[in-house]
Scaffold this active site. Sequence first.
Site, mmCIF file in Angstrom:
data_model
loop_
_atom_site.group_PDB
_atom_site.id
_atom_site.type_symbol
_atom_site.label_atom_id
_atom_site.label_comp_id
_atom_site.label_asym_id
_atom_site.label_seq_id
_atom_site.Cartn_x
_atom_site.Cartn_y
_atom_site.Cartn_z
ATOM 1 N N ASN A 6 46.645 35.370 1.774
ATOM 2 C CA ASN A 6 46.424 33.618 2.632
ATOM 3 C C ASN A 6 46.542 34.069 4.337
ATOM 4 O O ASN A 6 48.155 34.471 4.749
ATOM 5 C CB ASN A 6 47.824 33.549 2.101
ATOM 6 C CG ASN A 6 48.387 31.736 1.967
ATOM 7 O OD1 ASN A 6 47.368 31.567 3.194
ATOM 8 N ND2 ASN A 6 49.601 31.376 1.811
ATOM 9 N N LYS A 8 47.797 30.672 6.038
ATOM 10 C CA LYS A 8 48.474 30.517 6.071
ATOM 11 C C LYS A 8 47.882 29.818 7.496
ATOM 12 O O LYS A 8 46.916 29.280 7.869
ATOM 13 C CB LYS A 8 49.832 30.932 6.530
ATOM 14 C CG LYS A 8 50.558 31.447 5.256
ATOM 15 C CD LYS A 8 52.333 31.755 4.803
ATOM 16 C CE LYS A 8 52.189 33.164 3.805
ATOM 17 N NZ LYS A 8 53.617 33.271 3.604
ATOM 18 N N HIS A 91 51.752 26.517 -3.619
ATOM 19 C CA HIS A 91 52.535 27.328 -3.195
ATOM 20 C C HIS A 91 54.094 27.146 -2.639
ATOM 21 O O HIS A 91 54.605 26.233 -1.846
ATOM 22 C CB HIS A 91 51.660 27.310 -1.453
ATOM 23 C CG HIS A 91 52.787 28.734 -0.495
ATOM 24 N ND1 HIS A 91 53.480 28.859 -0.033
ATOM 25 C CD2 HIS A 91 51.484 29.755 -0.769
ATOM 26 C CE1 HIS A 91 54.260 30.416 0.443
ATOM 27 N NE2 HIS A 91 52.187 31.196 0.131
ATOM 28 N N GLU A 93 55.755 26.851 0.173
ATOM 29 C CA GLU A 93 55.559 26.285 1.297
ATOM 30 C C GLU A 93 55.496 24.813 1.638
ATOM 31 O O GLU A 93 55.204 23.858 2.170
ATOM 32 C CB GLU A 93 55.201 27.548 2.573
ATOM 33 C CG GLU A 93 55.895 28.649 3.136
ATOM 34 C CD GLU A 93 54.950 29.403 3.262
ATOM 35 O OE1 GLU A 93 53.945 29.658 3.928
ATOM 36 O OE2 GLU A 93 55.737 30.776 3.883
ATOM 37 N N GLU A 162 55.871 34.584 -6.715
ATOM 38 C CA GLU A 162 56.449 34.806 -4.831
ATOM 39 C C GLU A 162 57.411 34.059 -4.783
ATOM 40 O O GLU A 162 57.591 33.052 -4.340
ATOM 41 C CB GLU A 162 55.008 33.411 -4.282
ATOM 42 C CG GLU A 162 54.079 34.009 -4.152
ATOM 43 C CD GLU A 162 53.356 33.779 -2.563
ATOM 44 O OE1 GLU A 162 52.974 35.122 -2.498
ATOM 45 O OE2 GLU A 162 52.960 33.227 -2.647
ATOM 46 N N GLY A 168 57.413 36.801 3.613
ATOM 47 C CA GLY A 168 57.668 36.666 5.347
ATOM 48 C C GLY A 168 59.673 36.945 5.742
ATOM 49 O O GLY A 168 59.235 36.829 7.126
ATOM 50 N N SER A 204 56.589 39.894 1.392
ATOM 51 C CA SER A 204 56.842 41.199 1.991
ATOM 52 C C SER A 204 55.137 41.995 1.420
ATOM 53 O O SER A 204 56.032 42.930 1.613
ATOM 54 C CB SER A 204 57.803 41.336 2.102
ATOM 55 O OG SER A 204 58.756 40.134 3.298
HETATM 56 P P1 13P Z 1 54.537 36.721 3.495
HETATM 57 O O1 13P Z 1 53.371 38.319 2.731
HETATM 58 O O2 13P Z 1 53.670 37.094 4.872
HETATM 59 O O3 13P Z 1 55.663 37.735 2.940
HETATM 60 O O4 13P Z 1 53.319 36.108 2.583
HETATM 61 C C1 13P Z 1 53.675 36.121 0.708
HETATM 62 C C2 13P Z 1 53.140 34.776 1.151
HETATM 63 O O5 13P Z 1 53.257 33.472 1.073
HETATM 64 C C3 13P Z 1 51.390 34.827 0.408
HETATM 65 O O6 13P Z 1 51.531 33.077 0.022
#
Ligand code: 13P
Length: 243
Positions: A6, A8, A91, A93, A162, A168, A204
Amino acid sequence: MLIAANWKMHGDRAFLTAYFEGAAALCWPEAQTHLVFPPATLLERAAEAGTAVGMVAGAQAIHPARDGAHTGCLSAEQVAEAGARWALLGHSERRAQGETDLDVAAQLEAAARAGLRGLVCVGEGLAVREEGEAEAYVLGQLAAVLALPAPALDALGAIAYEPIWAIGTGRTATPELAQAMHRALRERLEAVGLGGLPLLYGGSVKPDNAKALLSQPDIDGVLVGGASLDITAFNAIARAANE
Ligand code: 13P
């Protein structure tokens, strides 16, 4: 095994070219599916370039409606035409911007309508975990999706757990904690005849923790954010799945 990247809100055309050139130069384990979720502006190019290296492109988000007055949104049909075969749904976010469990269910119906596979994301925040409510919360997020009738539910391609506190932050869930949640998800899915659905962990994931996570019995893949932007690191994660 399903290994998903992903991006983002990262990447431009130059990044994409270098990424897929890098992917072509690396060795990828067989018997794995590799997905890439680029920003929408790069979807068409990623779908094309991905074909050459066996990576399947997906959209990071879709709107439930087929069309309409929804400024800034994209329908399942639009991303499918741009080459998406999958869509991330719910997701954290996106949920933080107001998407609800019912919105996510409606997005899965839209995915089914357009012939996309939905990768539904679930996960609790830190406060919920500290209250001991993580499992109930995550299963609750899934309930609206599992309540859908058959044609829509058939589009459910995978679930990603997640935990928000691990995204992150560099703070990964321990393999045991992730496994426990995946076990709970598996049991819920088995109860509705979907026990074979791939369950991905995200939060992560890095080359050095991928093997321990992916060797858990109910972790069938990973959804990688930050580390997926480095094709060498993403490849190392994919290879860790086979070790
Ligand atoms: P990170 O791997 O940067 O923690 O992000 C995870 C994520 O949100 C994948 O969709």
